[in-house]
Design a protein around this motif. Sequence first.
Motif: not given
Length: 353
Positions: A5-7, A10-13
Amino acid sequence: MSLTKHRQAIDKLDAQIVKLLNERTRHVLAIGEIKLKAGEEIYAPHRERTVFERVCAHNAGPMTNEQLRSIYREIMSSALALEKTMVIAYLGPEATFTHQAAIRRFGSSLKYASQKTIADVFTEVSKKRADYGVVPVENSTEGVVTHTLDMFVDSDLKIVSQIILPVQQCLMSNSPRAQIKKLYAHPQSLAQCRGWIQNHLPRVEIIETSSNARSAELAAQEKHSAALGGILAAEKYGLRILEQDIQDNAANATRFLVLGRQCSPPTGDDRTSLMVSVADKSGALHQAIAAFRRFKINMTKIESRPSKRKAWEYFFFIDCAGHYQDAKLTKAIKQLGEHCNFVKILGSYPNVD
């Protein structure tokens, strides 16, 4: 949140950041086009300072303000490179502290042109082969770089910005410290580390060189040799840093000037550099600088240099608080001129690094 979920977050950001950076750059390019049509300089130290202050005001962490400024330095550097093929001349060779200072000010996206002498830096900017130049002017331990001051006598270039670079001298070598027999060092670096060298390398042969980069280059070629210099030189010549921050004065810093062709506009917190020549008579200098006291202007520095035109004739280089367009400083400069053979404004620029 899980690792996945964290990754994903980050990809979306990252996608959003890329989109916003390109949107920002399009605005910068539009502004650059307007400036070029108006004959204005692309690089604007006063605007740069405002951007840093505004960005840091929004910072709630965990990033530090220094980290944020470093990121925005490169964002602005890439935008400048897209606006114009900008060349920065600097006192070389590559990987010196002057080179490091230039990158600190302009970022890594621009073209850098190493020059052999301070005079060459002035010439490149004067002849418009470079957009800006970077030269050292003083060190907090060793004092002024006299050749830089002397170059202003016949030059029309202006100081558009300053860079204060903390100088972190390193001992670099590919041999263990106990095996070092020869130390290459530029005279300035040697003077800044003399105490440390006497205490830790009392028996090594010391060989003076033309630059920190040259010291590193020679040390990389010889076994049992070391060099003094900065991290950039160690990286360029593949040397290991054996000791860091070995300068005798922990607050050691060098001030560099950015040379251009137009003065920066006022920011509200500026410094002005002047060059004056006073009549050869008793009390002339005292009468001249009384204007600063009269208008309550802080004179932060004064240096004298022989004019080299007439025996016992001197130029005085003065730094003071304020911008030459400020009302008080304008009046002070006018009164200064009444007691001087001439007054030359070398530049007004933001009073921060």
